[in-house]
Enzyme design. Sequence first.
Site, mmCIF file in Angstrom:
data_model
loop_
_atom_site.group_PDB
_atom_site.id
_atom_site.type_symbol
_atom_site.label_atom_id
_atom_site.label_comp_id
_atom_site.label_asym_id
_atom_site.label_seq_id
_atom_site.Cartn_x
_atom_site.Cartn_y
_atom_site.Cartn_z
ATOM 1 N N ASP A 181 0.880 -1.164 0.000
ATOM 2 C CA ASP A 181 0.000 0.000 0.000
ATOM 3 C C ASP A 181 0.924 1.222 0.000
ATOM 4 O O ASP A 181 2.139 1.112 0.228
ATOM 5 C CB ASP A 181 -0.946 0.003 1.207
ATOM 6 C CG ASP A 181 -2.156 0.933 0.965
ATOM 7 O OD1 ASP A 181 -2.064 1.836 0.106
ATOM 8 O OD2 ASP A 181 -3.189 0.755 1.634
HETATM 9 C C1 BGC Z 1 -5.087 3.238 0.020
HETATM 10 C C2 BGC Z 1 -5.155 2.235 -1.101
HETATM 11 C C3 BGC Z 1 -5.025 2.950 -2.418
HETATM 12 C C4 BGC Z 1 -3.724 3.734 -2.433
HETATM 13 C C5 BGC Z 1 -3.469 4.460 -3.737
HETATM 14 C C6 BGC Z 1 -3.890 4.143 -0.082
HETATM 15 O O1 BGC Z 1 -4.041 5.171 0.828
HETATM 16 O O2 BGC Z 1 -5.075 2.572 1.255
HETATM 17 O O3 BGC Z 1 -6.367 1.544 -1.042
HETATM 18 O O4 BGC Z 1 -5.084 2.033 -3.466
HETATM 19 O O5 BGC Z 1 -3.771 4.683 -1.386
HETATM 20 O O6 BGC Z 1 -4.366 5.484 -3.921
#
Ligand code: BGC
Length: 888
Positions: A380
């Site tokens: 993530d």
């Molecule tokens: C989120 C993810 C997301 C990523 C990219 C993160 O803060 O937890 O679900 O895909 O950001 O936007």
Amino acid sequence: MRSSAVLILLVAARASASAAPSLSTLSLSSFPLPSPLSPTHPGASSSSSPSTPLSRLPPTLLPQSLSPSMPSTSNLASLSSSRSNNSPPSVLPTTTSIRVLTEPGPSGIPIIPYTFAAFPSPSSEPPIQGVYPASSPKLPPPVEIPALAPDFALAWTRAHQKAKAKIESWSLEEKVNITTGVGWENGRCVGNIAPIGDFPGLCLEDAPLGVRFADFATVFPAAINAASTWKRSLLRARGVAMGKEHVGKGVNIALGPMMNIGRVAQGGRNWEGFGADPFLAGVGAYETILGMQSAGVQACAKHYIDSEQENQRKVESSNIDDRTRHEIYVAPFLRSVMAGLASVMCSFNLVNGTYACENNNTLNGILKNELGFQGFVMSDWHAQHSTMSAMTGLDMTMPGDIFFFSNTTYFGTNLTAYVQNGTIPEARVDDMATRILASWYLLGQDSPNYPKTNFNAFLPLDEATNEHVDVQDNHGELVREIDRSSVVLLKNVNDALPLKKPRKLVLIGSDAAPAHIAGPNEFSDQGGVDGVLTIGWGSGTAWFTYKISPYEAFQARARIDHTSFSWFFDDFNLVGAATAAVEQDVAIVFLQSDSGEGYITVDGNVGDRNNLTAWLNGDALVQAVASQNNNTVVVVNSVGPLILEPWIDHPNVTAVVWAGLEGAETGNALVDVIYGAVNPSGRLPYTIAKSPQDYPAQLALGGNGEEILNITYLEGLFVDYRHFDAANITPRFEFGFGMSYTEFEYSDLNLVPVEYIGEGQDGQLEANWLAGKPGPQGVGSSTALWLHRPAFTVSFTIQNTAHVAGTEIPQVYLHFPVGAGEPPSVLRGFTDVELQPGEEKSVSVTLSRYDLSVWDVRSQSWMRALGTYSLSVGASSRDFRLKGTLSL
Ligand code: BGC
């Protein structure tokens, strides 16, 4: 992983930790968010091509602490405090303890090995019963035969072969480059891998309900609504349509679906997932991925794993026992792997004291070993904490920098250096690069016809990099169909619904209205409330090309019926609302409750909901209207359960329509259901309790951002309805509940073993299973076809006994033998049956050996429980109509 191995790992992590020079200070970051209204963003790249990949920057020392000063979005909208919802938070405090460390270093951690053989083993045998012939994820099994387990082994084998051949000519640096994102805002997508030779690079883009930060795209209903249809065909169709839109925009990897379980009713991101049951979430994930990948985009199953709340999401340790993890939280990921899943995103949190993106047990042990996952794991965004995470299973770092704009990375030059000094074997980097490329080949993205990225997430108004490709097709029709199938009718007294050309109709509450200030994309990532709520907030959102509010749709319908139509949208003027309801044939009150990702705070809700009370004075609004109108209908747009007790039994509240989060077509779909063009068939994907304290787990509050907040999953297997059943707590509306405008009768239950014993090894495995012996361990042992082929057929008859056509959702609940340690009832099957008045149909649902197994911690395998299995077929988790015993 065996518990002794967990112990070794923890001890090793502690030992290496004590040698590390400093402790990290983790800060909860806010993403700098582009908005369609603002052309520039601080730090945004002005060029269309990615700048120097981090993997090509000069080597840097690994930082021992992360910057406390992240860019912030302080101007994100919050509602004024005078309008806040003042109910006390329905949450319990939790204590904090151990400190957090970032870099375990080359500590000699015993790493779980996994072989790189494709799983399941490719077969040249003729098709086996219950197994879809070897195929590619681009040609998945038909949705009409859910019992078919797909065999994508051959496709994976070929993809891995191509990937291996490709990296043969690549240097170490090039192989490292494909594992290393170019850094935040250095490319057009939220995540980017730079081109390498003739490999064009990768665009990674949210979201679970549409293409984020892209214009002329569709906002689909949230996954929670897709799940509440309980219709596989619509879950699949939604996946296909979302996949096509991502492909049309030139996205390689769509960052969804999201499949965390709604362990805590207040959890901010629950609405991005498929509800509070692992079987239902598993079907949601499986069908969505089969659909998305059939369209050619790589899906990404997230967030792996045990990320169930927003508070301290980067500094909380979800502490959970092995059986619960396998049976509840791994379940949807298991089904995702069976769908041929290309990628997984590991989550921010720690799992039993180790970060999820550094976690040997969950990444190497469960995901790559037990599930036989053939694709790659990405972090993530900034969820990685060390270069050594490569050894514990991480394959790609996203967005690449250690923190926003840091110009440093854990992979890139550091990974190269770790290989060069012998800390990490080059074979591991080969494996990482191979997995990433194999996923690209698997979906045929090496084709020269695969669209190039034609939008710019960070510079949406830059004409040089935005082609404004319209990818919507006719998906609005599908959105409307999913919406109306997802609506759950909770109360309907004296046939209040469907409406029959009322003479006078009033809509009450701002949730019926369009946004009154600035259109449907007023708030960055939907981080605010204005008008009808149709999705939550955060990275799981997309820009609306249009949004049909209830006001628009109901007025259009009223015009046809010559109904006198009016509205009152001031939620806080109770006298005005009550007065508006006087002398109306029907008053429809609209309520909402919102939540989202924790980097945005709305009305004091830091992602998670502070309570389970309707927002914007909703309860008082219903009471005020119901005091004046004896035909008050309530429509609820909510991210999850709400406590409805203040008014649910009010005699003047004649109907309650649970609309959830419907995306762009909400108004139209509500008219379809409320006027009876469509008979409601949605079912609750979670329990609606009478009191917040009735739920098995509460939001863990507290934490200071530096120390780990320990969250122990004390409820174990008893999530949602499983707890209500076991503790004998009567919910207001149980999991699986939903009414119809017609009635159904169930009869003729038949439980028949599937007469098939596989040959050779599979036959032996089936016989062992039947005898209650442990299953095998090894790559793909939990996704093996023998375990997932149909073992039992449950058949029965359903008849529509009233006067309108309708769809019933029969549900199969298994009751494990006493002593198996399972909850009283667990969902193991469902289907949807459309019936004309008087019509009857015979229906069948199959159960696999996996469905009949428990996770045996001692043998680390799926085993049947000894004793008598029985099951119930019914209309909800408490409305059982047929019961029978399985003879195993
Ligand atoms: C989120 C993810 C997301 C990523 C990219 C993160 O803060 O937890 O679900 O895909 O950001 O936007």
